[in-house]
Motif scaffolding. Structure first.
Motif, PDB file in Angstrom:
ATOM      1  N   ARG A 198       0.828  -1.202   0.000  1.00  0.00           N
ATOM      2  CA  ARG A 198       0.000   0.000   0.000  1.00  0.00           C
ATOM      3  C   ARG A 198       0.867   1.258   0.000  1.00  0.00           C
ATOM      4  NH1 ARG A 198      -5.373  -0.514   0.700  1.00  0.00           N
ATOM      5  NH2 ARG A 198      -6.145  -2.619   1.166  1.00  0.00           N
ATOM      6  N   ALA A 199       2.024   1.186   0.641  1.00  0.00           N
ATOM      7  CA  ALA A 199       2.883   2.366   0.760  1.00  0.00           C
ATOM      8  C   ALA A 199       3.384   2.863  -0.588  1.00  0.00           C
ATOM      9  CB  ALA A 199       4.069   2.049   1.671  1.00  0.00           C
ATOM     10  N   VAL A 200       3.572   1.959  -1.541  1.00  0.00           N
ATOM     11  CA  VAL A 200       4.119   2.386  -2.831  1.00  0.00           C
ATOM     12  C   VAL A 200       3.107   3.187  -3.637  1.00  0.00           C
ATOM     13  CG1 VAL A 200       3.498   0.451  -4.333  1.00  0.00           C
ATOM     14  CG2 VAL A 200       5.724   1.539  -4.598  1.00  0.00           C
ATOM     15  N   TRP A 201       1.842   3.140  -3.216  1.00  0.00           N
ATOM     16  CA  TRP A 201       0.781   3.902  -3.882  1.00  0.00           C
ATOM     17  C   TRP A 201       0.461   5.190  -3.124  1.00  0.00           C
ATOM     18  CZ3 TRP A 201      -1.603   1.863  -8.346  1.00  0.00           C
ATOM     19  CH2 TRP A 201      -1.316   0.508  -8.631  1.00  0.00           C
ATOM     20  N   ALA A 202       1.201   5.507  -2.079  1.00  0.00           N
ATOM     21  CA  ALA A 202       0.809   6.575  -1.158  1.00  0.00           C
ATOM     22  C   ALA A 202       0.691   7.946  -1.814  1.00  0.00           C
ATOM     23  CB  ALA A 202       1.807   6.636   0.005  1.00  0.00           C
ATOM     24  N   ALA A 203       1.506   8.221  -2.829  1.00  0.00           N
ATOM     25  CA  ALA A 203       1.483   9.549  -3.438  1.00  0.00           C
ATOM     26  C   ALA A 203       0.394   9.714  -4.487  1.00  0.00           C
ATOM     27  CB  ALA A 203       2.847   9.855  -4.064  1.00  0.00           C
ATOM     28  N   TYR A 204      -0.341   8.638  -4.780  1.00  0.00           N
ATOM     29  CA  TYR A 204      -1.376   8.710  -5.809  1.00  0.00           C
ATOM     30  C   TYR A 204      -2.701   9.207  -5.224  1.00  0.00           C
ATOM     31  CZ  TYR A 204       1.618   5.979  -8.963  1.00  0.00           C
ATOM     32  OH  TYR A 204       2.640   5.554  -9.765  1.00  0.00           O
ATOM     33  N   PRO A 205      -3.604   9.693  -6.075  1.00  0.00           N
ATOM     34  CA  PRO A 205      -4.922  10.139  -5.596  1.00  0.00           C
ATOM     35  C   PRO A 205      -5.706   8.998  -4.944  1.00  0.00           C
ATOM     36  CG  PRO A 205      -4.516  10.912  -7.841  1.00  0.00           C
ATOM     37  CD  PRO A 205      -3.427   9.935  -7.520  1.00  0.00           C
TER      38      PRO A 205
END
Length: 549
Positions: free
Chosen positions: A347-354
């Motif tokens: 989940r952390a690798v998607w953190a910067a996405y909307p």
């Protein structure tokens, strides 16, 4: 292959409308995941953003490694042992920070004047370990080694869209791409972007990486390599940046997990990453140091290496996934430090996405709860009852051995005959590089770390011909999505495509996802300063290690 201090809400943009993209913009675009918290809902271990900074210098420290690197040639630096050492000796054009963001490295600026051009302006006065000064020629040569098919570089895939790499000034290198590539600039912070002295590498010839100097620019230079025992690094006093706090770092090869733990408890070694999961409780209660957990951008999976047998039927792959006791594995195999998952990416690798992208990426994935009856029905439907499958196991750690056993037990409960093949710890890394080492195997346990803070790092592995696409999966629709995501510099647009890739990988169970797993690190009371995140694989972490008091 990855995975903080301050969160960046909303992330940034790699905007093509901008004529020049500075490295500062790159940092914004590759914002790291949240600072602290748990690695999933089931984990009872808090993540630490960092360790206390060192209070002074030390003469030396000793670090435990679970295996000896077969080589320190940066073109083959794809696994934990190599990169844990190499990150302190060789540096890249860009730098992956402990916060998992992108920062300037040997290039003081990266600009993107058009979608297919990247210009790297180099730092002046950077010395290699032999005393020579870095120039554009060294960069062109170093990246060229990655692109040369004769070298069979582990990072060759990073350069698939590169047309030319040329020196456009004494301290400037221009990379021209065949098509837009959002991943290439991120990978320049990994071993793919390492710069070594052309003269030194050519002089070493075929011995480069196995003896003598590595002729790089990092805060440490390679010292004595006692084969089978240890590698010594010596502080490089001609370093362009902040000097290392320790005059020497010694990496001790301890393949037995119990031996590694005992060495930490006795003070024979001062610390280590990749702590044996069965030792978490013992080390945390020892009183001789601190066990830290940090963001690892890592998932534990069952890598499907062959689809020629029963696993060629997606129903059998789904059956094994449904029969796996993920919760039991997290408790025993990961020492409770993890969370079950139906996602191949963290989940952390998607953190910067909307928010909309994150929701799409984690909706409708493979279920994590056991369903033995449904799994049995799928095996029967596939006509696979009684079929034999082989999975690799190793004493390298319980995360490997107990996952292999869990897969064997799952198979037994649903009518599959899963057999174990034992691989020695030092030989386990060969599963990634040598097709012969994978012969006779249908799968093996793999902890995959993202090397950049982008889900495509993992999801691109299932593109036709990709380096880790061992099973030979090929689907034009999937390949087209990978190409579209790669070409999308805008994070929101890229994330939407990556979410679709994630769903496809989950539907097909190209690998079987098991758990998210944080990075674990132990430091005794003598030292501090090492980063807690998986950035240590590409960041010169040993330079930060110094006296704790």
């Amino acid at each position: 292959m990855p995975p903080t201090a301050s969160p960046r809400a909303g992330g940034g943009r790699l905007a093509l409308a901008t004529a020049v993209l500075s490295s500062a913009a790159l940092i914004a675009a590759c914002a790291g995941p949240p600072a602290t918290g748990t690695s999933g809902e089931e984990s009872g271990h808090r993540l630490s953003a960092s360790t206390p900074p060192a209070k002074g210098g030390i003469d030396s420290f000793t670090w435990a490694l679970y295996a000896e690197p077969p080589t320190l040639d940066y073109t083959m630096a794809f696994d934990y042992p190599q990169n844990t050492i190499l990150s302190n000796v060789c540096e890249s054009l860009m730098r992956w920070t402990p916060q998992l963001t992108l920062a300037p490295g040997l290039a003081q600026k990266a600009s993107n004047p058009d979608p297919t051009t990247w210009v790297y302006d180099l730092r002046p006065g950077v010395h290699f370990h032999d005393g020579s000064v870095m120039t554009a020629d060294d960069v062109v040569y170093s990246l060229g080694r990655q692109m040369n098919p004769d070298n069979a570089a582990a990072w060759a895939q990073v350069f698939q869209n590169v047309d030319t790499v040329t020196g456009t000034g004494p301290l400037q290198v221009t990379v021209r791409l065949k098509r837009p590539d959002s991943q290439f600039p991120q990978y320049m912070a990994t071993a793919a972007g390492v710069v070594a002295a052309k003269a030194g590498v050519e002089a070493a010839g075929k011995d480069y990486g196995t003896s003598g100097s590595l002729d790089c620019t990092g805060p440490f230079r390679l010292g004595a390599w006692n084969k089978g025992q240890s590698i010594e690094l010596r502080r490089f006093d001609g370093y362009w940046g902040t000097k290392a706090k320790s005059a020497k770092a010694v990496f001790s090869f301890l393949t037995d997990p119990s031996a590694r733990t005992n060495a930490m408890l006795s003070g024979e070694v001062d610390g280590g990453y990749l702590i044996p999961t069965e030792s978490y409780d013992r080390l945390s209660r020892s009183g001789v140091g601190t066990l830290y957990f940090g963001e690892g951008l890592s998932t534990v999976n069952v890598n499907v290496t062959s689809m020629k047998g029963a696993l060629g039927d997606v129903r059998v792959r789904r059956a094994l996934s449904l029969a796996l006791d993920r919760s039991g594995f997290v408790r025993t195999g990961l020492g409770g430090a993890g969370a079950t998952t139906g996602s191949l990416t963290t989940r952390a690798v998607w953190a910067a996405y909307p928010d909309s992208v994150r929701t799409a990426a984690f909706t409708g994935l493979a279920p994590t709860a056991q369903d033995i009856e449904q799994a049995k029905a799928l095996v029967r439907e596939a006509g696979a009852t009684g079929r034999t499958l082989t999975i690799a196991t190793s004493t390298i750690g319980q995360d490997v051995s107990l996952l292999a056993t869990a897969v064997q037990n799952a198979g037994a409960r649903i009518g599959l005959d899963v057999r174990l093949k034992t691989i020695a710890p030092n030989a386990f890394t060969s599963l990634f590089t040598d097709a012969k080492a994978r012969e006779g195997l249908d799968m093996f346990p793999e902890t995959y770390y993202d090397s950049v803070t982008d889900p495509l790092d993992l999801l691109a592995n299932f593109r036709t011909g990709a380096y880790q696409n061992f099973a030979g999966y090929s689907a034009k629709a999937y390949d087209d999505l990978v190409d579209r995501a790669t070409a999308a510099y805008d994070p929101a647009a890229r994330g939407a495509i990556e979410a679709e890739l994630q769903r496809t990988a989950s539907e097909q169970l190209l690998w079987i996802p098991v758990a998210e797993w944080p990075t674990a690190m132990f430091l005794n009371k003598r030292i501090t300063g090492a980063p807690t995140t998986v950035a240590y694989l590409y960041y010169p972490w040993a330079a930060d290690v110094g006296a704790a008091r």
